[in-house]
Scaffold this active site. Sequence first.
Site, PDB file in Angstrom:
ATOM      1  NE  ARG A 213     -13.053   7.789 -10.164  1.00 18.71           N
ATOM      2  CZ  ARG A 213     -14.023   8.851 -10.479  1.00 18.71           C
ATOM      3  NH1 ARG A 213     -15.224   8.821  -9.994  1.00 18.71           N
ATOM      4  NH2 ARG A 213     -13.639   9.786 -11.447  1.00 18.71           N
TER       5      ARG A 213
ATOM      6  CE1 TYR B 105     -10.331  -4.697  11.853  1.00 20.91           C
ATOM      7  CE2 TYR B 105     -11.303  -2.792  11.036  1.00 20.91           C
ATOM      8  CZ  TYR B 105     -10.364  -3.587  11.126  1.00 20.91           C
ATOM      9  OH  TYR B 105      -9.332  -3.543  10.342  1.00 20.91           O
TER      10      TYR B 105
HETATM   11  C1  PLP Z   1     -11.233  -6.704   9.244  1.00 21.80           C
HETATM   12  C2  PLP Z   1     -12.297  -6.377   9.721  1.00 21.80           C
HETATM   13  C3  PLP Z   1     -13.205  -4.962   8.984  1.00 21.80           C
HETATM   14  C4  PLP Z   1     -12.154  -4.092   8.232  1.00 21.80           C
HETATM   15  O1  PLP Z   1     -12.056  -4.803   6.797  1.00 21.80           O
HETATM   16  P1  PLP Z   1     -10.730  -4.555   5.920  1.00 21.80           P
HETATM   17  O2  PLP Z   1     -11.197  -5.429   4.772  1.00 21.80           O
HETATM   18  O3  PLP Z   1      -9.555  -4.929   6.657  1.00 21.80           O
HETATM   19  O4  PLP Z   1     -10.867  -3.046   5.571  1.00 21.80           O
HETATM   20  C5  PLP Z   1     -14.481  -4.468   9.532  1.00 21.80           C
HETATM   21  N1  PLP Z   1     -15.040  -5.333  10.469  1.00 21.80           N
HETATM   22  C6  PLP Z   1     -14.397  -6.531  10.708  1.00 21.80           C
HETATM   23  C7  PLP Z   1     -15.469  -7.224  11.831  1.00 21.80           C
HETATM   24  C8  PLP Z   1     -13.423  -7.097  10.745  1.00 21.80           C
HETATM   25  O5  PLP Z   1     -12.968  -8.086  11.126  1.00 21.80           O
END
Ligand code: PLP
Length: 392
Positions: free
Chosen positions: A55, A115
């Site tokens: 971990r 996001y």
């Molecule tokens: C998808 C995405 C995230 C989040 O990532 P995950 O792997 O889905 O947790 C963050 N920032 C952007 C710009 C994304 O497209």
Amino acid sequence: MSTTPNAAGLAPATLTVAAGRPARVQGGHINPPIPLSSTFVSQGVVTPDELSYARGDTDAWHPFEHALAALECRGGSDGETPGQAIVFGSGMAAIAAVFSLLPDGGTLVLPRHAYQAGMVLANEVSARHGVTLRHVDIADTDAVVAALDGADLLLVESPTNPMLEVADLPAVLGAARARGVRSVVDNTFATPLGQQPLLHGADIVLHSVTKYLAGHSDVVLGALVTRDAELATTLRGHRTLHGAIAGPFEVWLALRGLRTLALRFERAQANAAELVRRLADHPEVAEVRHPSLPGDPGHERAKAQMNGFGAIIGVRPRERAGVGPVERADAVVDAVRLWLPATSLGGVESMLERRRRWGTEAQTVPEDLLRLSVGIEDVEDLWADLDQALRA
Ligand SMILES: *Cc1c(COP(=O)(O)O)cnc(C)c1O
């Protein structure tokens, strides 16, 4: 121990292939094996670079971390500082680690369009820890700089998800640095081949590895990259204590995907640029958003700070009499046969969705905005399907 031969002199496309290989020994593996140990032989006092429990650290992560650090940290005047990448179980786990740097009662400057799950988490951090959120138009440099006074952290996305606004990276990151405000750039859309925020003064680069880096829509992973060794230790400590870790198989797949990033991204960007040119003249399209368009507000900035314009496109279909804009946009998604109706982006397969179908998306994103993630298929097939769906 993973290696990169003569990393300093290699072009990025070569680095994606050559970085993070096992040491060259007679009969040795050319690809890293997938180590499956949850614990390691250890006794007595353990030093930070010894493996003890998976971990905290495992060699399953190192080849990918090494390759991503080589890509994000290449070039620059302080090319001597190696930089470190830290892989997480998801992009959101990486965002959570970054937000944990905020003091209680602190201030976060963040884009009004970004996001959406990151925005939801920012709201939660604000509610639980009394953190003030200053939402800004990240393309409005004066507004960003004004918001930095007394702030603790600046989060930048460029181009933004899903509006594709382009920040002036040297200006806003330089202003943050000058004021002692820590900065993080979500580089998911541009990839390290499209732009290198650390060269423009960012303290941390963030990736949803799920998207272009892994590239095949088969894993969920995240990563942070920084040249600040103390910061890296703090972020790694957060990963260990919160258990936000990646599995060995997923990280192996991410490195496997990274090997073809240059080819995939080049093809996806070329496809996107061609589709954008055609969509701009399409009778059934009201608006196209993409930094490659000469009239796009982010065009000049993207030309100056990016290599290419990315492969995400925003499209609003032309309205039809008697049909609401949402219904009209949903009908286009219903009508595609090759493009996949799905959320996510950055895979080899082209996808689209109407972003506001998510209740958490910013209300200033137009209700009928379709986000297109352009893949690596033949562009004529992509065009034929999109064209018939818009006319259907
Ligand atoms: C998808 C995405 C995230 C989040 O990532 P995950 O792997 O889905 O947790 C963050 N920032 C952007 C710009 C994304 O497209």
